[in-house]
Design a protein around this motif. Structure first.
Motif, PDB file in Angstrom:
ATOM      1  N   ASP A   1      -3.864  35.032  31.269  1.00  0.00           N
ATOM      2  CA  ASP A   1      -4.727  35.036  30.085  1.00  0.00           C
ATOM      3  C   ASP A   1      -6.102  34.502  30.418  1.00  0.00           C
TER       4      ASP A   1
ATOM      5  N   MET B   1       2.128  26.053  14.864  1.00  0.00           N
ATOM      6  CA  MET B   1       1.447  27.301  15.208  1.00  0.00           C
ATOM      7  C   MET B   1       1.525  27.497  16.721  1.00  0.00           C
ATOM      8  N   PRO B   2       1.945  28.664  17.169  1.00  0.00           N
ATOM      9  CA  PRO B   2       2.075  28.868  18.621  1.00  0.00           C
ATOM     10  C   PRO B   2       0.725  28.792  19.307  1.00  0.00           C
ATOM     11  N   ILE B   3       0.783  28.290  20.517  1.00  0.00           N
ATOM     12  CA  ILE B   3      -0.455  27.999  21.227  1.00  0.00           C
ATOM     13  C   ILE B   3      -1.143  29.283  21.663  1.00  0.00           C
ATOM     14  N   LYS B   4      -0.365  30.344  21.823  1.00  0.00           N
ATOM     15  CA  LYS B   4      -0.960  31.587  22.288  1.00  0.00           C
ATOM     16  C   LYS B   4      -1.869  32.193  21.233  1.00  0.00           C
ATOM     17  N   LEU B   5      -1.495  32.021  19.966  1.00  0.00           N
ATOM     18  CA  LEU B   5      -2.336  32.514  18.867  1.00  0.00           C
ATOM     19  C   LEU B   5      -3.664  31.784  18.858  1.00  0.00           C
TER      20      LEU B   5
ATOM     21  N   TYR C   1      -5.713  33.177  21.677  1.00  0.00           N
ATOM     22  CA  TYR C   1      -6.270  34.495  21.395  1.00  0.00           C
ATOM     23  C   TYR C   1      -7.416  34.413  20.413  1.00  0.00           C
TER      24      TYR C   1
ATOM     25  N   MET D   1       6.775  34.621  24.414  1.00  0.00           N
ATOM     26  CA  MET D   1       5.495  35.156  23.946  1.00  0.00           C
ATOM     27  C   MET D   1       4.558  34.038  23.541  1.00  0.00           C
ATOM     28  N   ASN D   2       5.155  32.839  23.331  1.00  0.00           N
ATOM     29  CA  ASN D   2       4.313  31.727  22.909  1.00  0.00           C
ATOM     30  C   ASN D   2       3.737  30.973  24.072  1.00  0.00           C
ATOM     31  N   ILE D   3       4.070  31.374  25.269  1.00  0.00           N
ATOM     32  CA  ILE D   3       3.726  30.548  26.420  1.00  0.00           C
ATOM     33  C   ILE D   3       2.386  30.998  26.960  1.00  0.00           C
ATOM     34  N   LEU D   4       1.546  30.033  27.257  1.00  0.00           N
ATOM     35  CA  LEU D   4       0.230  30.340  27.802  1.00  0.00           C
ATOM     36  C   LEU D   4       0.374  30.612  29.288  1.00  0.00           C
ATOM     37  N   THR D   5      -0.201  31.689  29.770  1.00  0.00           N
ATOM     38  CA  THR D   5      -0.074  32.025  31.182  1.00  0.00           C
ATOM     39  C   THR D   5      -1.430  31.952  31.857  1.00  0.00           C
TER      40      THR D   5
END
Lengths: 164, 103
Positions: B8, A1-5, A8, B1-5
């Motif tokens: 955020d 699972m992508p970390i950005k999800l 969020y 898009m999966n990368i944490l910035t």
């Protein structure tokens, strides 16, 4: 699972809990929303490799501060009136928060160019070791001052709540 | 898009700060809610510090958050002690009526 999800989901949960803290009508429900806020913020801190501080958040903020709030609410029957939240109040709140979000995103991307977190893989020590090393060498004075401040707080609370 | 910035975390911290501030403006007569919204504000500032500490690979931000947590606990304890004292002496607990220094 992508970390950005993951980010969020827990950031959304934290912001919804923040809204719940402000909006809820009963004082104990406010405390429960605050609990959810602290837990989701602790998980966000875990994502950023601050695991010692996330656990410390659970220990100090949830375990001491929140419990203290709940004790005071429970023992002293505090029913204080709250402002009724109408649409007249909700619209400027939403506008302000949206404006803050847009402005901070513009600021962050303009100055930092949306920089990516470069997580150093296989760092030698975890955060507790690093912080322990720094607290007792470079930040010793601040550490001792916090100790004195805690002593002052304990003495003042006992002095305030003593039979005067 | 999966990368944490970093953006955020900064945006999240800014929104949380704004929510805490608005909570103080909305509930300005309620003593406990002002204390709780101050906790919200301190949490937002702590998240900001931790995000920058990870971004710059410097542990200073995390040390500052350690001290912020301690000070927030102290502030809560002293604030609640004052609240209990006000309650016992039967003063009005609404903040707009607490405009006297003696008592």
């Amino acid at each position: 699972m992508p970390i950005k999800l993951f980010f969020y989901f827990f950031a959304g949960l934290a912001l919804l809990s923040g809204i719940g803290v402000i909006v809820s009508k009963h004082l104990v429900k406010t405390m429960l929303w605050l609990l959810l806020l602290f837990i989701s913020t602790a998980i966000l801190w875990l994502l950023i490799h601050a695991e010692f501080l996330a656990l410390l958040l659970g220990l100090i903020y949830i375990g001491a501060v929140l419990v203290l709030f709940l004790f005071v609410i429970m023992i002293f029957d505090l029913t204080i009136e709250r402002i009724k939240l109408t649409w007249f109040l909700l619209l400027p709140i939403t506008c302000t928060v949206t404006l803050v979000a847009i402005l901070s995103h513009t600021f962050a991307t303009a100055i930092y160019h949306k920089h990516i977190f470069t997580f150093l893989k296989h760092s030698k020590h975890n955060l507790a070791v690093t912080m322990g090393n720094l607290l007792f060498t470079d930040y010793l004075i601040e550490f001792e001052i916090i100790g004195i401040l805690l002593l002052v707080a304990i003495v003042s609370v006992i002095g305030l709540s003593d039979k005067a | 898009m999966n990368i944490l910035t970093l953006a955020d975390y900064l945006v999240f911290s800014a929104i949380l700060f704004a929510l805490g501030l608005i909570g103080i403006f909305v509930n300005r007569t309620n003593f406990i809610l002002v204390l709780i919204c101050l906790e919200l504000i301190l949490l937002a500032v702590s998240t900001n510090f931790i995000a920058f500490a990870e971004f710059a690979h410097d542990t200073t931000g995390q040390i500052v958050v350690f001290f912020i947590l301690a000070i927030a606990a102290i502030k809560t304890a002293v604030g609640l002690a004052i609240l209990i004292l006000l309650y016992k002496r039967k003063h009005p607990l609404s903040l707009e009526k607490l405009n006297f220094l003696k008592g």
